[in-house]
Motif scaffolding. Structure first.
Motif, mmCIF file in Angstrom:
data_model
loop_
_atom_site.group_PDB
_atom_site.id
_atom_site.type_symbol
_atom_site.label_atom_id
_atom_site.label_comp_id
_atom_site.label_asym_id
_atom_site.label_seq_id
_atom_site.Cartn_x
_atom_site.Cartn_y
_atom_site.Cartn_z
ATOM 1 N N UNK A 1 -16.675 44.305 34.799
ATOM 2 C CA UNK A 1 -16.011 43.071 34.013
ATOM 3 C C UNK A 1 -14.479 43.514 33.299
ATOM 4 N N UNK A 2 -13.715 42.304 33.574
ATOM 5 C CA UNK A 2 -12.170 42.609 33.367
ATOM 6 C C UNK A 2 -12.301 42.821 31.518
ATOM 7 N N UNK A 3 -10.923 43.410 31.189
ATOM 8 C CA UNK A 3 -10.961 43.481 29.691
ATOM 9 C C UNK A 3 -10.809 42.181 28.845
ATOM 10 N N UNK A 4 -10.245 41.206 29.470
ATOM 11 C CA UNK A 4 -10.094 40.030 28.864
ATOM 12 C C UNK A 4 -11.465 39.354 28.877
ATOM 13 N N UNK A 5 -12.503 39.466 29.900
ATOM 14 C CA UNK A 5 -13.520 39.079 29.735
ATOM 15 C C UNK A 5 -14.616 39.678 28.906
ATOM 16 N N UNK A 6 -14.225 40.837 28.786
ATOM 17 C CA UNK A 6 -14.945 41.689 27.806
ATOM 18 C C UNK A 6 -14.562 41.370 26.430
ATOM 19 N N UNK A 7 -13.416 41.064 26.055
ATOM 20 C CA UNK A 7 -13.007 40.744 24.607
ATOM 21 C C UNK A 7 -13.522 39.244 24.459
ATOM 22 N N UNK A 8 -13.465 38.248 25.281
ATOM 23 C CA UNK A 8 -14.094 36.954 24.981
ATOM 24 C C UNK A 8 -15.419 37.190 24.849
ATOM 25 N N UNK A 9 -16.264 38.056 25.453
ATOM 26 C CA UNK A 9 -17.608 38.092 25.200
ATOM 27 C C UNK A 9 -17.906 38.597 23.866
ATOM 28 N N UNK A 10 -17.078 39.606 23.513
ATOM 29 C CA UNK A 10 -17.255 40.424 22.099
ATOM 30 C C UNK A 10 -17.069 39.408 21.065
ATOM 31 N N UNK A 11 -15.849 38.457 21.402
ATOM 32 C CA UNK A 11 -15.552 37.489 20.176
ATOM 33 C C UNK A 11 -16.854 36.649 20.092
ATOM 34 N N UNK A 12 -17.444 36.125 21.118
ATOM 35 C CA UNK A 12 -18.470 34.972 21.144
ATOM 36 C C UNK A 12 -19.668 35.570 20.511
ATOM 37 N N UNK A 13 -19.755 37.070 20.531
ATOM 38 C CA UNK A 13 -21.133 37.693 20.030
ATOM 39 C C UNK A 13 -20.692 37.719 18.562
ATOM 40 N N UNK A 14 -19.443 37.969 18.303
ATOM 41 C CA UNK A 14 -19.066 37.920 16.705
ATOM 42 C C UNK A 14 -19.210 36.623 16.026
ATOM 43 N N UNK A 15 -18.844 35.615 16.830
ATOM 44 C CA UNK A 15 -19.077 34.453 16.130
ATOM 45 C C UNK A 15 -20.384 33.920 16.165
ATOM 46 N N UNK A 16 -21.214 34.476 16.935
ATOM 47 C CA UNK A 16 -22.726 34.178 16.896
ATOM 48 C C UNK A 16 -23.297 34.885 15.506
ATOM 49 N N UNK A 17 -22.562 35.547 14.820
ATOM 50 C CA UNK A 17 -23.083 36.393 13.585
ATOM 51 C C UNK A 17 -23.459 37.754 13.685
ATOM 52 N N UNK A 18 -23.366 38.298 14.968
ATOM 53 C CA UNK A 18 -23.804 39.992 15.216
ATOM 54 C C UNK A 18 -22.596 40.512 15.058
ATOM 55 N N UNK A 19 -22.611 41.567 14.170
ATOM 56 C CA UNK A 19 -21.482 42.330 14.001
ATOM 57 C C UNK A 19 -21.506 43.816 14.355
ATOM 58 N N UNK A 20 -22.604 44.247 15.078
ATOM 59 C CA UNK A 20 -22.565 45.591 15.763
ATOM 60 C C UNK A 20 -23.065 45.280 17.297
ATOM 61 N N UNK A 21 -22.487 46.152 18.045
ATOM 62 C CA UNK A 21 -22.982 46.431 19.265
ATOM 63 C C UNK A 21 -23.023 47.741 19.756
#
Ligand code: URA
Length: 215
Positions: A1-21
């Motif tokens: 996974x590229x850094x950009x794709x990973x960042x987008x994925x993490x942002x999506x997770x954060x927007x859905x209310x998850x604050x820990x991975x």
């Protein structure tokens, strides 16, 4: 996974209310060596499939346990069965040249096969043999945590992706394996049989090298 794709994925997770991975804790090269040695030891006398009958040596895998790249072939042949090392016959010699062409040596990567024991007469491994052996490869991947895969040949690609596509499909579609960038190219034994595939294989290797060096 590229850094950009990973960042987008993490942002999506954060927007859905998850604050820990949770990410797995880093593992030292020494620990990886120990874990791989234990896994090899556990399987030295494996009898989970009929390939055990022709086994002289289990061909577990070799190379750098902390490698960025993991190369996956199909199955040991006669020379590998005798030495316990992957890709030491004619195909292995060509593989060394292919690696040298992209500035890599065996010491930098980790090499393993889909099955760890030689199929009789070098036939393709049977589905039940692959199913019996795949847990070892999956465990190796879990321990090594490669950042990129290079898959040699159609049998390995079809097995790992559980897809019945042809080699061209895997080479051009380049699906990720377990979220990890993956390149599929011709098996060196196929390149020995058909010189016309050397050019497209070289193109695959150059693409692999670009990604490898960017990681
Ligand atoms: N071919 C493979 O796929 N693996 C080996 O180890 C040797 C030949």
């Amino acid at each position: 996974m590229s850094k950009r794709a990973l960042l987008q994925y993490l942002e999506l997770i954060q927007e859905s209310g998850i604050d820990h991975v949770f990410t797995p804790a880093p593992v030292s090269a020494e620990d990886k060596i120990k874990q791989l040695a234990a896994l090899r030891e556990e399987n030295l006398n494996c009898t989970k499939c009929p390939l055990a009958e022709g086994r002289i040596e289990l061909v577990f895998g070799s190379g750098n346990p902390d490698a960025k790249a993991m190369l996956i072939g199909e199955a040991p042949g006669d020379n590998e069965n005798k030495t316990g090392l992957p890709f030491v016959g004619a195909a292995g010699q060509l593989l060394d040249k292919m690696l040298a062409a992209i500035n890599l040596t065996r010491d930098e990567i980790y090499i393993a096969n889909i099955v760890k024991c030689r199929p009789p007469e070098n036939r393709n491994p049977a589905p039940e043999e692959k199913i019996a052996c795949l847990p070892i490869l999956l465990e190796q991947i879990k321990i090594i945590r490669p950042k990129i895969f290079l898959i040699m040949g159609l049998v390995a690609a079809q097995t790992l992706f559980a897809k019945n596509e042809n080699l061209g499909w895997f080479r051009t579609n380049r699906p990720d394996l377990m979220g990890t960038p993956t390149y599929v190219t011709y098996h060196p034994a196929a390149l020995i049989r058909n010189q016309n595939w050397k050019r497209p294989a070289w193109e695959d290797l150059q693409e692999f090298q670009k990604t490898y060096e960017s990681l």
